[in-house]
Write a protein that holds these residues in place. Structure first.
Motif, PDB file in Angstrom:
ATOM      1  N   UNK A  13     -28.907 -20.325  53.568  1.00  0.00           N
ATOM      2  CA  UNK A  13     -28.471 -20.349  54.963  1.00  0.00           C
ATOM      3  C   UNK A  13     -27.137 -21.083  55.024  1.00  0.00           C
ATOM      4  N   UNK A  14     -26.143 -20.397  55.589  1.00  0.00           N
ATOM      5  CA  UNK A  14     -24.780 -20.934  55.664  1.00  0.00           C
ATOM      6  C   UNK A  14     -24.440 -21.178  57.134  1.00  0.00           C
ATOM      7  N   UNK A  15     -23.961 -22.357  57.436  1.00  0.00           N
ATOM      8  CA  UNK A  15     -23.558 -22.706  58.803  1.00  0.00           C
ATOM      9  C   UNK A  15     -22.036 -22.839  58.854  1.00  0.00           C
ATOM     10  N   UNK A  16     -21.420 -22.079  59.750  1.00  0.00           N
ATOM     11  CA  UNK A  16     -19.952 -22.105  59.870  1.00  0.00           C
ATOM     12  C   UNK A  16     -19.599 -22.539  61.290  1.00  0.00           C
ATOM     13  N   UNK A  17     -18.792 -23.593  61.428  1.00  0.00           N
ATOM     14  CA  UNK A  17     -18.301 -23.966  62.757  1.00  0.00           C
ATOM     15  C   UNK A  17     -16.970 -23.251  62.998  1.00  0.00           C
ATOM     16  N   UNK A  18     -16.710 -22.939  64.265  1.00  0.00           N
ATOM     17  CA  UNK A  18     -15.456 -22.250  64.593  1.00  0.00           C
ATOM     18  C   UNK A  18     -15.422 -20.841  64.033  1.00  0.00           C
ATOM     19  N   UNK A  19     -16.546 -20.121  64.178  1.00  0.00           N
ATOM     20  CA  UNK A  19     -16.644 -18.775  63.577  1.00  0.00           C
ATOM     21  C   UNK A  19     -16.230 -17.670  64.541  1.00  0.00           C
ATOM     22  N   UNK A  27     -14.526 -16.035  57.287  1.00  0.00           N
ATOM     23  CA  UNK A  27     -15.473 -16.622  56.320  1.00  0.00           C
ATOM     24  C   UNK A  27     -16.870 -16.048  56.520  1.00  0.00           C
ATOM     25  N   UNK A  28     -17.238 -15.828  57.765  1.00  0.00           N
ATOM     26  CA  UNK A  28     -18.548 -15.215  58.035  1.00  0.00           C
ATOM     27  C   UNK A  28     -18.612 -13.828  57.385  1.00  0.00           C
ATOM     28  N   UNK A  29     -17.577 -13.021  57.573  1.00  0.00           N
ATOM     29  CA  UNK A  29     -17.557 -11.674  56.980  1.00  0.00           C
ATOM     30  C   UNK A  29     -17.528 -11.738  55.452  1.00  0.00           C
ATOM     31  N   UNK A  30     -16.796 -12.711  54.914  1.00  0.00           N
ATOM     32  CA  UNK A  30     -16.672 -12.805  53.451  1.00  0.00           C
ATOM     33  C   UNK A  30     -18.012 -13.190  52.814  1.00  0.00           C
ATOM     34  N   UNK A  31     -18.733 -14.135  53.429  1.00  0.00           N
ATOM     35  CA  UNK A  31     -20.069 -14.466  52.898  1.00  0.00           C
ATOM     36  C   UNK A  31     -20.952 -13.219  52.953  1.00  0.00           C
ATOM     37  N   UNK A  32     -20.887 -12.521  54.079  1.00  0.00           N
ATOM     38  CA  UNK A  32     -21.753 -11.347  54.251  1.00  0.00           C
ATOM     39  C   UNK A  32     -21.418 -10.264  53.235  1.00  0.00           C
ATOM     40  N   UNK A  33     -20.133 -10.023  53.000  1.00  0.00           N
ATOM     41  CA  UNK A  33     -19.793  -8.933  52.076  1.00  0.00           C
ATOM     42  C   UNK A  33     -20.010  -9.339  50.623  1.00  0.00           C
ATOM     43  N   UNK A  34     -20.044 -10.648  50.354  1.00  0.00           N
ATOM     44  CA  UNK A  34     -20.319 -11.117  48.983  1.00  0.00           C
ATOM     45  C   UNK A  34     -21.803 -10.948  48.640  1.00  0.00           C
ATOM     46  N   UNK A  35     -22.660 -11.159  49.627  1.00  0.00           N
ATOM     47  CA  UNK A  35     -24.114 -11.079  49.377  1.00  0.00           C
ATOM     48  C   UNK A  35     -24.788 -10.280  50.496  1.00  0.00           C
ATOM     49  N   UNK A  36     -24.485  -8.973  50.550  1.00  0.00           N
ATOM     50  CA  UNK A  36     -24.955  -8.184  51.699  1.00  0.00           C
ATOM     51  C   UNK A  36     -26.453  -7.903  51.708  1.00  0.00           C
ATOM     52  N   UNK A  65     -28.348  -4.923  58.455  1.00  0.00           N
ATOM     53  CA  UNK A  65     -29.311  -6.024  58.661  1.00  0.00           C
ATOM     54  C   UNK A  65     -29.715  -6.719  57.360  1.00  0.00           C
ATOM     55  N   UNK A  66     -28.947  -6.498  56.282  1.00  0.00           N
ATOM     56  CA  UNK A  66     -29.198  -7.217  55.019  1.00  0.00           C
ATOM     57  C   UNK A  66     -28.886  -8.696  55.168  1.00  0.00           C
ATOM     58  N   UNK A  67     -27.938  -9.009  56.045  1.00  0.00           N
ATOM     59  CA  UNK A  67     -27.608 -10.409  56.345  1.00  0.00           C
ATOM     60  C   UNK A  67     -28.062 -10.680  57.775  1.00  0.00           C
ATOM     61  N   UNK A 236     -10.752 -17.371  53.556  1.00  0.00           N
ATOM     62  CA  UNK A 236     -12.194 -17.096  53.457  1.00  0.00           C
ATOM     63  C   UNK A 236     -12.592 -16.821  52.002  1.00  0.00           C
ATOM     64  N   UNK A 237     -11.753 -16.097  51.284  1.00  0.00           N
ATOM     65  CA  UNK A 237     -12.069 -15.812  49.873  1.00  0.00           C
ATOM     66  C   UNK A 237     -12.198 -17.100  49.068  1.00  0.00           C
ATOM     67  N   UNK A 238     -11.315 -18.064  49.356  1.00  0.00           N
ATOM     68  CA  UNK A 238     -11.344 -19.347  48.618  1.00  0.00           C
ATOM     69  C   UNK A 238     -12.615 -20.126  48.987  1.00  0.00           C
ATOM     70  N   UNK A 239     -12.950 -20.133  50.268  1.00  0.00           N
ATOM     71  CA  UNK A 239     -14.144 -20.868  50.726  1.00  0.00           C
ATOM     72  C   UNK A 239     -15.400 -20.300  50.053  1.00  0.00           C
ATOM     73  N   UNK A 240     -15.517 -18.988  50.060  1.00  0.00           N
ATOM     74  CA  UNK A 240     -16.718 -18.366  49.477  1.00  0.00           C
ATOM     75  C   UNK A 240     -16.708 -18.534  47.953  1.00  0.00           C
ATOM     76  N   UNK A 241     -15.523 -18.481  47.363  1.00  0.00           N
ATOM     77  CA  UNK A 241     -15.414 -18.729  45.918  1.00  0.00           C
ATOM     78  C   UNK A 241     -15.958 -20.129  45.602  1.00  0.00           C
ATOM     79  N   UNK A 242     -15.542 -21.125  46.385  1.00  0.00           N
ATOM     80  CA  UNK A 242     -15.984 -22.506  46.147  1.00  0.00           C
ATOM     81  C   UNK A 242     -17.506 -22.612  46.271  1.00  0.00           C
TER      82      UNK A 242
END
Ligand code: NDP
Ligand code: 8X3
Length: 272
Positions: A13-19, A27-36, A65-67, A236-242
């Motif tokens: 479960x990932x919590x993003x402020x200012x989404x 970042x929300x889309x990047x997390x979703x597309x990384x692990x759909x 609805x995978x995410x 977003x790519x850097x955040x999800x990479x980290x």
């Protein structure tokens, strides 16, 4: 077949402020597309709940609805809202693994002694107190896990926190505070498995400058004239990479510039 990054997000479960905009939205889309299709849950927060609901619907549609996405209205500058945030979540959404402290803003380019008190207060309340309060609200969840605790705190700093510039004194001070808080926190949590990560973007074209200039789009556009700024997607790519490195790998800090930027104030512009 899942990628290594997708597997590392499995069931999280990932919590993003200012989404609702810019880097947070991307970042929300990047997390979703990384692990759909990895049982990923995203809690998206901001003040504009209707915008968040649209983002949530788009992600759920794109991932079939995978995410699962939960949009929650939250003003991080209001300590009471932050204090009651976790208890207000449905129980199945409270097992948070990644906190992306992204909500933030800049107001104006005024220099002392002409800085509006209201602007100063909102920047500190959002960028500093908001980030610290969110971290304190979520850390108890991380600390309950075995071996002293586990989870990721990802704080969005800025080049402005590394290098102060004229017309940015308060914003720069808030981002320098983010840097100090982040560095202390990493040291304080060193005996746990909690990773404390800071991502420091340079110039990114989002709603950031429109807000800095109180809605004046032409002044905001002038900031990026003759430049190719970063996009929210780049950060977003850097955040999800980290967040998807192996557990023992901590991307403690990273400064990210567009190619034409060499410092807060060194920007190469092509003439029109
Ligand atoms: P945007 O203005 O596009 O996005 C800011 C986000 O923060 C919005 O979703 C906004 O949502 C949210 N936000 C603002 N105030 C609050 C609040 N009180 N409570 C909750 N959410 C809030 O800007 P960016 O995407 O560029 O900014 C994201 C982060 O990146 C900020 O911390 C910023 O300082 C940092 N940054 C930006 C850079 C840039 O050049 N753009 C460079 C370096 C760092 P809503 O209005 O719906 O509440
Ligand atoms: C935003 C980057 O240089 O506009 O954090 O302050 S800058």
């Amino acid at each position: 077949m899942s990628t290594a990054a997708a597997k590392r997000l499995q069931g999280k479960t990932v919590l993003i402020t200012g989404a609702s905009s810019g880097i947070g939205r991307s970042t929300a889309f990047e997390f979703a597309s990384t692990a759909p299709s990895n049982d990923l849950r995203l809690i998206l927060t901001a003040r504009r709940i209707d915008t968040l609901k649209n983002v949530a619907a788009e992600i759920e549609k794109e991932t079939r609805n995978g995410v699962k996405v939960l949009p929650v209205q939250l003003d991080v500058s209001q300590p009471d809202q932050v204090r009651t945030f976790v208890d207000g979540l449905p129980v199945e959404w409270r097992d948070i693994h990644v906190l992306v402290n992204n909500a933030g803003l800049v107001k104006g380019v005024a220099q002392a002694p002409a800085i509006a008190e209201e602007d100063m207060n909102v920047m500190f309340a959002t960028n500093v107190a908001g980030l610290v309060n969110m971290t304190q609200a979520i850390l108890p969840i991380f600390l309950q896990r075995p071996d002293g605790g586990a989870g990721d705190v990802i704080n969005i700093g800025s080049i402005a926190g590394i290098e102060a510039y004229p017309g940015g004194s308060i914003y720069c001070a808030t981002k320098a505070a983010v840097k100090s808080f982040t560095d202390s926190l990493r040291k304080e949590l060193i005996s746990t498995r909690i990773r404390v990560i800071e991502v420091d973007p340079g110039q990114v074209e989002t709603e950031f400058s429109v807000i800095r200039f109180y809605g004046d789009k032409s002044k905001a556009d002038a900031v990026y004239a003759g430049c190719t700024p970063l996009t929210g997607d780049d950060i977003a790519e850097i955040i999800v990479f980290a967040a998807t490195r192996p557990e023992n790998v901590v991307m403690a800090n990273s400064l990210i510039f567009p190619q034409h930027q060499g410092s807060a104030t060194t920007l190469y512009r092509k003439s029109a």
